[in-house]
Design an enzyme around this catalytic site. Structure first.
Site, PDB file in Angstrom:
ATOM      1  N   GLU A 164       0.797  -1.233   0.000  1.00  0.00           N
ATOM      2  CA  GLU A 164       0.000   0.000   0.000  1.00  0.00           C
ATOM      3  C   GLU A 164       0.831   1.285   0.000  1.00  0.00           C
ATOM      4  O   GLU A 164       0.640   2.155   0.864  1.00  0.00           O
ATOM      5  CB  GLU A 164      -0.977  -0.013   1.184  1.00  0.00           C
ATOM      6  CG  GLU A 164      -1.882  -1.244   1.166  1.00  0.00           C
ATOM      7  CD  GLU A 164      -2.865  -1.300   2.332  1.00  0.00           C
ATOM      8  OE1 GLU A 164      -2.729  -0.508   3.279  1.00  0.00           O
ATOM      9  OE2 GLU A 164      -3.781  -2.145   2.271  1.00  0.00           O
ATOM     10  N   ASN A 205       2.201  -4.576  -3.402  1.00  0.00           N
ATOM     11  CA  ASN A 205       0.790  -4.960  -3.259  1.00  0.00           C
ATOM     12  C   ASN A 205      -0.019  -3.717  -2.910  1.00  0.00           C
ATOM     13  O   ASN A 205       0.424  -2.896  -2.095  1.00  0.00           O
ATOM     14  CB  ASN A 205       0.732  -5.980  -2.097  1.00  0.00           C
ATOM     15  CG  ASN A 205      -0.560  -6.726  -1.968  1.00  0.00           C
ATOM     16  OD1 ASN A 205      -1.053  -7.285  -2.933  1.00  0.00           O
ATOM     17  ND2 ASN A 205      -1.107  -6.754  -0.759  1.00  0.00           N
ATOM     18  N   GLU A 269      -5.994 -10.459  -2.217  1.00  0.00           N
ATOM     19  CA  GLU A 269      -6.804 -10.340  -0.992  1.00  0.00           C
ATOM     20  C   GLU A 269      -8.293 -10.254  -1.331  1.00  0.00           C
ATOM     21  O   GLU A 269      -9.038  -9.474  -0.740  1.00  0.00           O
ATOM     22  CB  GLU A 269      -6.384  -9.101  -0.190  1.00  0.00           C
ATOM     23  CG  GLU A 269      -4.918  -9.083   0.185  1.00  0.00           C
ATOM     24  CD  GLU A 269      -4.518  -7.919   1.089  1.00  0.00           C
ATOM     25  OE1 GLU A 269      -5.403  -7.264   1.679  1.00  0.00           O
ATOM     26  OE2 GLU A 269      -3.291  -7.674   1.197  1.00  0.00           O
ATOM     27  N   ASP A 271     -12.080 -10.176  -1.690  1.00  0.00           N
ATOM     28  CA  ASP A 271     -13.381 -10.363  -1.046  1.00  0.00           C
ATOM     29  C   ASP A 271     -14.362  -9.380  -1.688  1.00  0.00           C
ATOM     30  O   ASP A 271     -13.954  -8.434  -2.355  1.00  0.00           O
ATOM     31  CB  ASP A 271     -13.350 -10.253   0.495  1.00  0.00           C
ATOM     32  CG  ASP A 271     -12.627  -9.043   1.046  1.00  0.00           C
ATOM     33  OD1 ASP A 271     -12.520  -8.025   0.337  1.00  0.00           O
ATOM     34  OD2 ASP A 271     -12.180  -9.102   2.215  1.00  0.00           O
TER      35      ASP A 271
HETATM   36  C1  XIL Z   1      -6.209  -6.984   7.888  1.00  0.00           C
HETATM   37  C2  XIL Z   1      -6.446  -8.231   8.712  1.00  0.00           C
HETATM   38  O1  XIL Z   1      -7.262  -9.123   7.997  1.00  0.00           O
HETATM   39  C3  XIL Z   1      -7.088  -7.871  10.029  1.00  0.00           C
HETATM   40  O2  XIL Z   1      -7.200  -9.021  10.860  1.00  0.00           O
HETATM   41  C4  XIL Z   1      -6.278  -6.807  10.731  1.00  0.00           C
HETATM   42  O3  XIL Z   1      -6.960  -6.386  11.896  1.00  0.00           O
HETATM   43  C5  XIL Z   1      -6.056  -5.626   9.814  1.00  0.00           C
HETATM   44  O4  XIL Z   1      -5.456  -6.056   8.604  1.00  0.00           O
HETATM   45  N1  XIL Z   1      -5.050  -4.938   3.357  1.00  0.00           N
HETATM   46  C6  XIL Z   1      -3.990  -5.721   3.762  1.00  0.00           C
HETATM   47  C7  XIL Z   1      -4.177  -6.698   4.857  1.00  0.00           C
HETATM   48  O5  XIL Z   1      -2.933  -5.705   3.108  1.00  0.00           O
HETATM   49  O6  XIL Z   1      -2.993  -6.890   5.591  1.00  0.00           O
HETATM   50  C8  XIL Z   1      -5.291  -6.284   5.785  1.00  0.00           C
HETATM   51  O7  XIL Z   1      -5.487  -7.334   6.720  1.00  0.00           O
HETATM   52  C9  XIL Z   1      -6.536  -5.988   5.006  1.00  0.00           C
HETATM   53  C10 XIL Z   1      -6.300  -4.853   4.038  1.00  0.00           C
END
Ligand code: XIL
Length: 480
Positions: A164, A205, A269, A271
């Protein structure tokens, strides 16, 4: 039809075989499990991609562990490799939680996606409130990257080295790293990671870079410039945290333009969140969104795989992060597969026997007939095996001229010990070395010329050869 697979490893162990043959007769009945059809990992492997899930340390056992192992062939630790977890105190490493996830992955023949090394979030207090000089901060970053990549050397296939780095408008995120070190922290982190494990694939990422926009343009220009400078960058991860119905229509074209720079791409990631409560219409839209994402990745040859950010709504990060939203993953809170699961499976080329929602009320038009004889049935036995377990997929074809109404398939395991843990589309029982699979109510009938498929997961030890023969309702089948 399932494609026939060969056993990945065929260990010896005839001594164990004799013990198994002599074992007391035990019988166990396995309830039909949630997900019918071929597991996602097998379908993905056949397509040359991986199918991953984020997993947390407390999800390695029980239902979550067994679904993760059966369905996915890549694991991303949800939090356990992040800076605050790994180095909570300066120079003191806490590898335990991440090591447990890596061990789980190795035990189930899954690869690991390391996440992540340099990020603005989930940093320990000593780091964020340390007021370090630029030189010290740079040294701290390089040491952390070096130590973590070295610890997992050879065990992590893909690393999200930098996570990020951009704002929505394409400027660099104003965080600890950029503010003190400038944008060169990205190249420096990649270079340090590469030195520590030259075999690992190194990624940057980010989210909201799935479509072509200011942020993805910035990522594109960064990667182009890193490549031009010879910085070790292997891929770009597209987080793909989507809102229902909002998968960008140019996602595939965008993946392709990055691939054309000479880097791999991955969905890291995934969803698809919705306003709660969910309903059938929303779940169908969500399935369509998952289909789009899968097809977008599969349509780009450098797209290496798709990872869902948690496979179950029971543990998804969404409800606590986006109040009022949720139901974002392919399995519901009770670990039952949702339409999104079937969408992924179908996009990967799988076929599923879906139980009817209401039982048929009219009797079959063809009256039950005698089961076909020996030449009438043909069995395909496919197996995906790792060191302690395996998934078997069995297709039974009725080559006879009459329908089968109610079926029992039997086979014998000649050596080794196999313990069935989960079955789908059939009830599978074991008695000593004999195995019996019987139909469920919805798939009792196999029309003439038709087939039915079922499968099971099992643990094994000693040996696990493919069964030599099967009988359908007492008559021998051919095996292919
Ligand atoms: C999230 C986790 O799933 C949570 O459990 C935690 O509290 C916060 O982070 N982008 C990312 C991930 O790169 O690392 C994040 O994961 C979600 C957003």
């Amino acid at each position: 039809m399932f494609s026939k697979r060969t056993l990945r490893s065929a260990l010896g162990g005839s001594g164990v075989a004799l013990l198994a043959a002599a074992a007391a007769v035990v019988s166990l009945t396995i309830p039909s499990a949630q997900a019918a059809g071929t597991p996602l990992r097998d379908l993905a492997a056949a397509k040359g991609v991986y199918m991953g899930t984020a997993l947390m340390q407390n999800e390695l056992t029980g239902t979550s562990g067994s679904i993760a192992a059966a369905q996915f062939d890549s694991v991303t630790p949800g939090n356990e490799m992040k800076w605050e977890s790994v180095e909570p105190t300066r120079g003191t490493y806490n590898w335990g939680p991440a090591d447990q996830i890596v061990a789980f992955a190795q035990a189930h023949d899954m690869q690991v996606r390391g996440h992540n090394l340099v990020w603005h979030s989930q940093l320990p207090n000593w780091l964020t409130s340390g007021s370090f000089s630029n030189g010290d901060l740079h040294a701290i970053m390089i040491k952390h990257v070096t130590d973590e990549v070295t610890h997992f050397k050879g065990e992590v296939v893909h690393w999200d080295v930098v996570n990020e780095p951009f704002n929505e408008d394409g400027t660099f995120r104003s965080d600890l790293w950029y503010n003190q070190l400038g944008s060169s922290y990205i190249a420096d982190a990649l270079t340090a990671a590469h030195a520590a494990d030259p075999g690992a694939k190194l990624y940057i990422n980010d989210y909201n870079i799935e479509g072509q926009n200011a942020k993805s343009n910035a990522m594109y220009n960064l990667v182009k410039s890193l490549k031009a400078q010879g910085v070790p960058i292997d891929g770009v991860g597209f987080q793909a945290h989507f809102i229902l119905g909002q998968v960008p229509s140019d996602f595939k074209a965008n993946l392709q333009r990055f691939a054309d720079l000479g880097v791999d791409v991955a969905v890291t990631e995934l969803d698809v969140r919705m306003q709660l409560p969910s309903d059938a219409t929303k779940l169908q839209q969500q399935a369509a969104d998952y289909t789009t994402v899968m097809n977008d990745c599969l349509g780009v040859s450098r797209c290496k795989g798709v990872t869902v950010w948690g496979f179950t709504d029971a543990t998804s990060w969404v409800p606590s992060t986006f109040p009022g939203q949720g139901a974002a993953t392919p399995y519901d809170e009770n670990y039952q597969p949702k339409p999104a699961y079937t969408a992924i499976q179908t996009a990967l080329g799988g076929t599923t026997t879906t139980p009817p929602t209401t039982p048929p009320t009219t009797p079959p038009t063809t009256p039950p007939t005698t089961p076909p004889g020996g030449s009438g049935c043909a069995v395909t036995y496919g197996v995906n095996q790792w060191n302690t377990g395996f998934t078997a997929n069995i297709t039974v074809r009725n080559g006879g001229s009459a329908a089968v109404d109610g079926w029992t398939l039997k086979w014998t395991q000649s050596s080794g010990t196999q313990t069935v843990t989960q079955a789908w589309n059939a009830t599978v029982t074991r008695s000593g070395t004999g195995y019996t699979a019987t139909n469920l109510s919805y798939n009792a009938a196999i029309p003439a010329g038709g087939s039915t498929s079922f499968g099971f997961n099992a643990d094994w030890s000693g040996a696990n050869p493919a069964p030599a023969g099967f009988t359908l309702n007492g008559a021998a089948c051919s095996v292919s």
